[in-house]
Design a protein around this motif. Sequence first.
Motif, PDB file in Angstrom:
ATOM      1  N   GLY A 120      93.010  76.749  25.458  1.00  0.00           N
ATOM      2  CA  GLY A 120      94.418  76.371  25.406  1.00  0.00           C
ATOM      3  C   GLY A 120      94.824  75.811  24.059  1.00  0.00           C
ATOM      4  N   SER A 121      95.918  75.063  24.061  1.00  0.00           N
ATOM      5  CA  SER A 121      96.472  74.554  22.803  1.00  0.00           C
ATOM      6  C   SER A 121      96.210  73.071  22.575  1.00  0.00           C
ATOM      7  N   TRP A 122      95.601  72.411  23.536  1.00  0.00           N
ATOM      8  CA  TRP A 122      95.337  70.990  23.338  1.00  0.00           C
ATOM      9  C   TRP A 122      94.008  70.850  22.619  1.00  0.00           C
ATOM     10  N   VAL A 123      94.047  71.123  21.322  1.00  0.00           N
ATOM     11  CA  VAL A 123      92.863  71.073  20.471  1.00  0.00           C
ATOM     12  C   VAL A 123      93.200  70.321  19.194  1.00  0.00           C
ATOM     13  N   SER A 124      92.161  69.819  18.559  1.00  0.00           N
ATOM     14  CA  SER A 124      92.288  69.201  17.241  1.00  0.00           C
ATOM     15  C   SER A 124      91.503  70.048  16.254  1.00  0.00           C
ATOM     16  N   LEU A 125      92.020  70.140  15.053  1.00  0.00           N
ATOM     17  CA  LEU A 125      91.357  70.914  14.008  1.00  0.00           C
ATOM     18  C   LEU A 125      90.956  69.982  12.875  1.00  0.00           C
ATOM     19  N   GLU A 126      89.794  70.240  12.293  1.00  0.00           N
ATOM     20  CA  GLU A 126      89.327  69.510  11.118  1.00  0.00           C
ATOM     21  C   GLU A 126      88.713  70.511  10.151  1.00  0.00           C
ATOM     22  N   ALA A 127      88.746  70.190   8.880  1.00  0.00           N
ATOM     23  CA  ALA A 127      88.158  71.085   7.885  1.00  0.00           C
ATOM     24  C   ALA A 127      87.537  70.286   6.747  1.00  0.00           C
ATOM     25  N   TRP A 128      86.515  70.894   6.154  1.00  0.00           N
ATOM     26  CA  TRP A 128      85.825  70.335   4.994  1.00  0.00           C
ATOM     27  C   TRP A 128      85.741  71.407   3.932  1.00  0.00           C
ATOM     28  N   LEU A 129      85.977  71.015   2.697  1.00  0.00           N
ATOM     29  CA  LEU A 129      85.707  71.903   1.570  1.00  0.00           C
ATOM     30  C   LEU A 129      84.257  71.720   1.193  1.00  0.00           C
ATOM     31  N   ILE A 130      83.582  72.824   0.909  1.00  0.00           N
ATOM     32  CA  ILE A 130      82.186  72.757   0.479  1.00  0.00           C
ATOM     33  C   ILE A 130      82.013  73.557  -0.808  1.00  0.00           C
ATOM     34  N   ASP A 131      80.939  73.269  -1.507  1.00  0.00           N
ATOM     35  CA  ASP A 131      80.718  73.852  -2.826  1.00  0.00           C
ATOM     36  C   ASP A 131      79.799  75.070  -2.813  1.00  0.00           C
ATOM     37  N   ARG A 132      79.658  75.735  -1.678  1.00  0.00           N
ATOM     38  CA  ARG A 132      78.841  76.936  -1.579  1.00  0.00           C
ATOM     39  C   ARG A 132      79.685  78.040  -0.954  1.00  0.00           C
ATOM     40  N   GLU A 133      79.544  79.242  -1.478  1.00  0.00           N
ATOM     41  CA  GLU A 133      80.308  80.356  -0.918  1.00  0.00           C
ATOM     42  C   GLU A 133      79.584  80.876   0.317  1.00  0.00           C
ATOM     43  N   LEU A 134      80.122  80.521   1.462  1.00  0.00           N
ATOM     44  CA  LEU A 134      79.583  80.934   2.759  1.00  0.00           C
ATOM     45  C   LEU A 134      80.719  81.538   3.568  1.00  0.00           C
ATOM     46  N   GLU A 135      80.359  82.271   4.601  1.00  0.00           N
ATOM     47  CA  GLU A 135      81.399  82.833   5.450  1.00  0.00           C
ATOM     48  C   GLU A 135      80.797  83.167   6.811  1.00  0.00           C
ATOM     49  N   THR A 136      81.465  82.732   7.847  1.00  0.00           N
ATOM     50  CA  THR A 136      81.144  83.129   9.209  1.00  0.00           C
ATOM     51  C   THR A 136      82.451  83.169   9.983  1.00  0.00           C
ATOM     52  N   ILE A 137      82.890  84.378  10.244  1.00  0.00           N
ATOM     53  CA  ILE A 137      84.185  84.602  10.878  1.00  0.00           C
ATOM     54  C   ILE A 137      83.945  85.218  12.247  1.00  0.00           C
ATOM     55  N   GLN A 138      84.584  84.640  13.237  1.00  0.00           N
ATOM     56  CA  GLN A 138      84.458  85.150  14.599  1.00  0.00           C
ATOM     57  C   GLN A 138      85.577  86.139  14.890  1.00  0.00           C
ATOM     58  N   LYS A 139      85.366  86.932  15.888  1.00  0.00           N
ATOM     59  CA  LYS A 139      86.436  87.798  16.373  1.00  0.00           C
ATOM     60  C   LYS A 139      87.154  87.014  17.466  1.00  0.00           C
ATOM     61  N   PRO A 140      88.432  86.694  17.273  1.00  0.00           N
ATOM     62  CA  PRO A 140      89.125  85.878  18.271  1.00  0.00           C
ATOM     63  C   PRO A 140      89.220  86.605  19.614  1.00  0.00           C
ATOM     64  N   THR A 141      89.054  85.835  20.668  1.00  0.00           N
ATOM     65  CA  THR A 141      89.140  86.407  22.017  1.00  0.00           C
ATOM     66  C   THR A 141      90.492  86.108  22.662  1.00  0.00           C
ATOM     67  N   VAL A 142      91.286  85.256  22.052  1.00  0.00           N
ATOM     68  CA  VAL A 142      92.627  84.960  22.560  1.00  0.00           C
ATOM     69  C   VAL A 142      93.513  86.164  22.250  1.00  0.00           C
ATOM     70  N   LYS A 143      94.191  86.641  23.257  1.00  0.00           N
ATOM     71  CA  LYS A 143      95.047  87.814  23.065  1.00  0.00           C
ATOM     72  C   LYS A 143      96.351  87.414  22.375  1.00  0.00           C
ATOM     73  N   PRO A 144      96.842  88.259  21.472  1.00  0.00           N
ATOM     74  CA  PRO A 144      98.111  87.955  20.814  1.00  0.00           C
ATOM     75  C   PRO A 144      99.276  87.972  21.805  1.00  0.00           C
ATOM     76  N   CYS A 145     100.344  87.327  21.408  1.00  0.00           N
ATOM     77  CA  CYS A 145     101.545  87.273  22.251  1.00  0.00           C
ATOM     78  C   CYS A 145     102.183  88.658  22.341  1.00  0.00           C
ATOM     79  N   PRO A 146     102.682  89.017  23.525  1.00  0.00           N
ATOM     80  CA  PRO A 146     103.516  90.225  23.601  1.00  0.00           C
ATOM     81  C   PRO A 146     104.772  90.007  22.749  1.00  0.00           C
ATOM     82  N   GLU A 147     105.253  91.041  22.148  1.00  0.00           N
ATOM     83  CA  GLU A 147     106.363  90.934  21.206  1.00  0.00           C
ATOM     84  C   GLU A 147     107.585  90.224  21.789  1.00  0.00           C
TER      85      GLU A 147
END
Length: 193
Positions: A156-183
């Motif tokens: 759902g939408s009751w979430v908190s987000l946090e982020a950190w900048l780091i000095d190494r080039e890394l990447e791990t991207i998930q495929k979102p499972t939440v369906k987009p809104c109908p137009e």
Amino acid sequence: MEHLEENIKSAALAAGYEACGIIKVSAMSGFERKLNERMALIPAASPFYQNYRGFAHLEESYPWAKSIVVCVRNDSKYIVPDGLEGMIGKSYLFDSRTNPVSPGYLNSVKFEACLKDSGLNAVTERKFGITALRWAASEAGLGLVRKNNFFYTDSGSWVSLEAWLIDRELETIQKPTVKPCPEACTLCMKHCP
């Protein structure tokens, strides 16, 4: 590198986060387009949105930063007192960003220590975020921003987000499972204006 990325995700889950992703700092460049769209839509708010241009150009303030670690905390476990259910801003009752004795804050500090113990330079801004958190979380595939401008995950939408900048080039991207809104759908805007 994959080993470090997996260690970061494991440390985030151990610190109580629901999900963790890592994007390159360059993934924030599209945020400027979103700001420009918003300013064109609401010209009177342009001075307010101008303050967030730096989120699209993190290299100007943090030339050493290579990636962004972004985490999602599920806040739906909290019990809202009677009379406040359905009220906008109820999450402030459980806000762990600046309460140094709250479990969320302590877990955030613990996770940051794990990043640093891994040899990374890691910085955050707990109160307001070091970058555009919803954009970063979307780019990491952790969920999506719906038409009411809230970030949604599978929980759902009751979430908190946090982020950190780091000095190494890394990447791990998930495929979102939440369906987009109908137009044509406007349900979330009607329920949470």
